[in-house]
Write an enzyme that holds these catalytic residues in place. Sequence first.
Site, PDB file in Angstrom:
ATOM      1  N   ARG A  70       0.687  -1.216   0.092  1.00 54.95           N
ATOM      2  CA  ARG A  70       0.036   0.099   0.031  1.00 54.95           C
ATOM      3  C   ARG A  70       0.886   1.198  -0.061  1.00 54.95           C
ATOM      4  NH1 ARG A  70      -1.872   0.956   4.282  1.00 54.95           N
ATOM      5  NH2 ARG A  70      -1.194  -0.775   5.635  1.00 54.95           N
ATOM      6  N   TYR A 211      -1.304  -3.539  -6.722  1.00 53.05           N
ATOM      7  CA  TYR A 211      -0.855  -4.385  -5.843  1.00 53.05           C
ATOM      8  C   TYR A 211      -1.920  -4.192  -4.465  1.00 53.05           C
ATOM      9  CZ  TYR A 211       2.113  -7.411  -2.932  1.00 53.05           C
ATOM     10  OH  TYR A 211       2.514  -8.263  -1.859  1.00 53.05           O
ATOM     11  N   LYS A 220      -9.247  -2.524   1.522  1.00 52.71           N
ATOM     12  CA  LYS A 220      -9.364  -1.230   2.455  1.00 52.71           C
ATOM     13  C   LYS A 220      -9.998   0.008   2.082  1.00 52.71           C
ATOM     14  CE  LYS A 220      -6.387  -3.561   4.554  1.00 52.71           C
ATOM     15  NZ  LYS A 220      -6.204  -4.078   5.974  1.00 52.71           N
ATOM     16  N   HIS A 240     -10.803  -2.424  11.317  1.00 53.53           N
ATOM     17  CA  HIS A 240      -9.524  -3.459  10.977  1.00 53.53           C
ATOM     18  C   HIS A 240      -9.667  -4.379  11.860  1.00 53.53           C
ATOM     19  CE1 HIS A 240      -5.102  -3.371   9.274  1.00 53.53           C
ATOM     20  NE2 HIS A 240      -6.061  -4.278   8.837  1.00 53.53           N
ATOM     21  N   SER A 262      -1.735  -3.420  10.348  1.00 55.77           N
ATOM     22  CA  SER A 262      -0.962  -4.233   9.142  1.00 55.77           C
ATOM     23  C   SER A 262       0.196  -5.064   9.563  1.00 55.77           C
ATOM     24  CB  SER A 262      -0.881  -3.387   8.049  1.00 55.77           C
ATOM     25  OG  SER A 262      -1.962  -2.735   7.641  1.00 55.77           O
ATOM     26  N   CYS A 264       0.974  -7.108  11.789  1.00 57.48           N
ATOM     27  CA  CYS A 264       1.189  -7.227  13.472  1.00 57.48           C
ATOM     28  C   CYS A 264       0.291  -8.356  13.876  1.00 57.48           C
ATOM     29  CB  CYS A 264       0.669  -5.855  13.938  1.00 57.48           C
ATOM     30  SG  CYS A 264       1.974  -4.826  13.652  1.00 57.48           S
ATOM     31  N   ASP A 287      -9.283  -9.842   8.905  1.00 56.17           N
ATOM     32  CA  ASP A 287      -8.680  -8.596   8.573  1.00 56.17           C
ATOM     33  C   ASP A 287      -9.638  -7.428   8.775  1.00 56.17           C
ATOM     34  OD1 ASP A 287      -6.290  -6.983   7.705  1.00 56.17           O
ATOM     35  OD2 ASP A 287      -7.575  -6.526   5.749  1.00 56.17           O
ATOM     36  N   ARG A 379       2.395 -11.985  -0.449  1.00 51.49           N
ATOM     37  CA  ARG A 379       1.111 -12.412   0.027  1.00 51.49           C
ATOM     38  C   ARG A 379       0.720 -13.442  -0.535  1.00 51.49           C
ATOM     39  NH1 ARG A 379      -1.503  -8.849   4.119  1.00 51.49           N
ATOM     40  NH2 ARG A 379       0.233  -7.020   4.448  1.00 51.49           N
TER      41      ARG A 379
HETATM   42  P1  GTP Z   1      -2.299  -7.614   7.310  1.00 52.72           P
HETATM   43  O1  GTP Z   1      -2.843  -8.491   6.315  1.00 52.72           O
HETATM   44  O2  GTP Z   1      -1.267  -6.612   6.862  1.00 52.72           O
HETATM   45  O3  GTP Z   1      -3.410  -6.625   7.962  1.00 52.72           O
HETATM   46  O4  GTP Z   1      -1.488  -8.169   8.737  1.00 52.72           O
HETATM   47  P2  GTP Z   1      -2.011  -9.055  10.114  1.00 52.72           P
HETATM   48  O5  GTP Z   1      -2.115  -8.146  11.063  1.00 52.72           O
HETATM   49  O6  GTP Z   1      -2.972 -10.027   9.309  1.00 52.72           O
HETATM   50  O7  GTP Z   1      -0.588  -9.920  10.128  1.00 52.72           O
HETATM   51  P3  GTP Z   1      -0.035 -11.426  10.320  1.00 52.72           P
HETATM   52  O8  GTP Z   1      -1.010 -12.327  11.161  1.00 52.72           O
HETATM   53  O9  GTP Z   1      -0.095 -11.755   8.793  1.00 52.72           O
HETATM   54  O10 GTP Z   1       1.399 -11.246  11.003  1.00 52.72           O
HETATM   55  C1  GTP Z   1       2.342 -10.685  10.374  1.00 52.72           C
HETATM   56  C2  GTP Z   1       3.760 -10.833  10.989  1.00 52.72           C
HETATM   57  O11 GTP Z   1       3.595 -11.137  12.460  1.00 52.72           O
HETATM   58  C3  GTP Z   1       4.032 -12.311  10.358  1.00 52.72           C
HETATM   59  O12 GTP Z   1       5.495 -12.249   9.975  1.00 52.72           O
HETATM   60  C4  GTP Z   1       3.960 -13.049  11.651  1.00 52.72           C
HETATM   61  O13 GTP Z   1       4.770 -14.328  11.696  1.00 52.72           O
HETATM   62  C5  GTP Z   1       4.396 -12.327  12.878  1.00 52.72           C
HETATM   63  N1  GTP Z   1       3.237 -12.511  13.930  1.00 52.72           N
HETATM   64  C6  GTP Z   1       1.994 -12.860  14.135  1.00 52.72           C
HETATM   65  N2  GTP Z   1       1.799 -13.173  15.168  1.00 52.72           N
HETATM   66  C7  GTP Z   1       2.873 -13.283  16.083  1.00 52.72           C
HETATM   67  C8  GTP Z   1       3.325 -13.526  17.477  1.00 52.72           C
HETATM   68  O14 GTP Z   1       2.290 -14.135  18.181  1.00 52.72           O
HETATM   69  N3  GTP Z   1       4.350 -13.382  17.761  1.00 52.72           N
HETATM   70  C9  GTP Z   1       5.538 -12.779  16.963  1.00 52.72           C
HETATM   71  N4  GTP Z   1       6.718 -12.955  17.489  1.00 52.72           N
HETATM   72  N5  GTP Z   1       5.003 -12.759  15.624  1.00 52.72           N
HETATM   73  C10 GTP Z   1       3.949 -12.998  15.314  1.00 52.72           C
HETATM   74  C1  SPV Z   2      -2.968  -4.457   5.390  1.00 52.24           C
HETATM   75  O1  SPV Z   2      -2.014  -3.657   4.915  1.00 52.24           O
HETATM   76  O2  SPV Z   2      -3.444  -4.121   6.391  1.00 52.24           O
HETATM   77  C2  SPV Z   2      -3.629  -5.397   4.549  1.00 52.24           C
HETATM   78  C3  SPV Z   2      -2.852  -5.496   3.084  1.00 52.24           C
HETATM   79  O3  SPV Z   2      -4.392  -6.315   4.952  1.00 52.24           O
HETATM   80  S1  SPV Z   2      -3.521  -4.714   1.913  1.00 52.24           S
HETATM   81  O4  SPV Z   2      -4.554  -5.446   1.395  1.00 52.24           O
HETATM   82  O5  SPV Z   2      -2.698  -4.453   0.811  1.00 52.24           O
HETATM   83  O6  SPV Z   2      -3.841  -3.416   2.503  1.00 52.24           O
HETATM   84 MN    MN Z   3      -5.026  -5.527   6.914  1.00 47.66          MN
END
Ligand code: GTP
Ligand code: SPV
Ligand code: MN
Length: 595
Positions: A70, A211, A220, A240, A262, A264, A287, A379
Amino acid sequence: MKAPTDNPRLTQWVQECAQMCEPDRIHWCDGSAAEYDALMRQMVAGGAAIPLAKRPNSFLFRSDPSDVARVEDRTFISTPSRVEAGPTNNWADPGELKRTMRGYFQGCMRGRTLYVIPFSMGPIGSPLAKIGIEITDSPYVVCNMHIMTRVGHKVLRVLGKEGDFIPCLHSIGAPLPKGQKDVPWPCAPIEQKYISHFPDENLIWSYGSGYGGNALLGKKCLALRIASAIARREGWMAEHMLILRLTNPKGRRFHIAAAFPSACGKTNLAMIQPTIPGWKAECIGDDICWMKIGPDGRPYAINPESGFFGVAPGTSHASNPAAMESLKENIIFTNCALTDDGDIWWEGFDGLPPAHAVDWKGKEWSPASKRDAAHPNARFTAPAAQCPVISPDWEKPEGVPIDIFVFGGRRGSVEPLVHEAYSWDHGVFLGSTSGSETTAANIGAVGNLRRDPFAMKPFCGYNMGDYFQHWFDMGDRFGAKAPRIFYVNWFRKSPEGKWLWPGYGENSRVLKWMCERVEGKVGARETPIGLVPREGDLDLTGLSIPSQDLAHLLNADPVAFKAEVPDLEAHFKQFGDRLPARLDAQLKALVKRLG
Ligand code: GTP
Ligand code: SPV
Ligand code: MN
């Protein structure tokens, strides 16, 4: 192609866009598997998609290296006055922005096909669902939208002659001159990218990027930025947040909605496999969460999406087995590495790295290479129905009742593993002040601490001060039915820089504490920042964490929090008279408790 709709507003809008963008042809998407297959075949033939021998009906795409996430700097909330967009959004005057963008849209689809994608956010026909129509010149976007949303003629049937829809115009911004060979990932340079929202008109115009959230406009742009503005007007919430159902050993169900910025941890928590015996988790969404007040006065939540657009790096059988099981077939991978035997790979994958691979830029890679094989924001696009822990109720039209809200972020220090808000107002304060280190989900510096209120900083379609007030207004309506509010940080590090908390499945221990707080079964310690579990309040059976690490994790250090007060004051100050007085009161109360 004849328009398969008798909705005059829709046919007229498509005609206007076609006149402006001048595509070679128009294709109305029917959402069928045949349509998906034909587009994929075309992209394989053109060199944009690579079929994966190891995963049936799955394809790898490599984006242009300038188009990998983004673009918050190029994202606009275009309201008549700047104050309506507020201090946390890029504002542009609607007339001026449209003039500039029309200049770019003019003739931008020459040599290409204009696809019309009728889609529903939310189960088709659900009282919470909304219909969008995306126009795009990217077949990659069409295929992703097939997975991420509900696409096709059934949407047009619900729309009918008079129905309302949210128009979403998208172009990659790369007209193709006659006789010229296309590149694998056409897009426009960064300064020509515009991700624009006109909340007063429920209108989205996106130009120049192919993307993720820049281009899959249901996500979003519609489901958060436009929907948040609609939700405020109509008295509901667009957040979110992941949605998850947790069932305790006695069979009691808890529904949890959690907002983390994002990259996290939402997808990971949404698909959690609890490590504590007898607890079961089901995923409802990873999400985005739309909530309306149900007949019993509680918030009922749906997942408006039908797929996961998940962060690939770090995903493994060890960290997120349910995600890995979802990725066996019918997947679009973007910016992952390609192994010699026709599979994908990324940093944090199970097992040893491959001896040789092709990286996300298409270059030779080996473990000796200094660079990442997959882009940090690589992704996967996966159908939600393929997730082994998807809830049987994930498409329930009326949604599920929320018991618990969780906020959080990525903080190497300061924030303890978990704390509970003293009250709804205190919970709104925690959401409004949440801070997190920036990630690769946005183009820009990574690892900088910023305030990302409710994980909505990049996604709120109106003045964030008014958004805070909306949370108070909703809380007043929930009254005694309001969910309890918690704040988590899975990312605290030791002074040597190692994670103090094992995370992932072990996060179930924290969720258990929350559920038992709701049931009034477990204790907590009062601290200036909120209610923190004492060591004995968390179920740590079978987990060996050194006691000094645990003490560190559960430490709410008043000195560290005091040091952040000036930043909190500056954060609130930017909202001027739009800052609810109730937040100011919370900040004053915190300062007083910190002593
Ligand atoms: P968006 O799709 O961008 O909104 O992201 P998201 O909030 O769904 O994040 P996601 O669950 O994909 O995690 C992103 C990163 O954080 C990855 O590299 C995970 O491995 C890491 N991660 C997720 N949960 C944990 C956790 O409990 N501990 C640690 N240390 N890392 C974590
Ligand atoms: C985020 O960035 O919070 C996502 C990925 O979930 S995107 O759809 O590219 O915004
Ligand atoms: Mn997201």
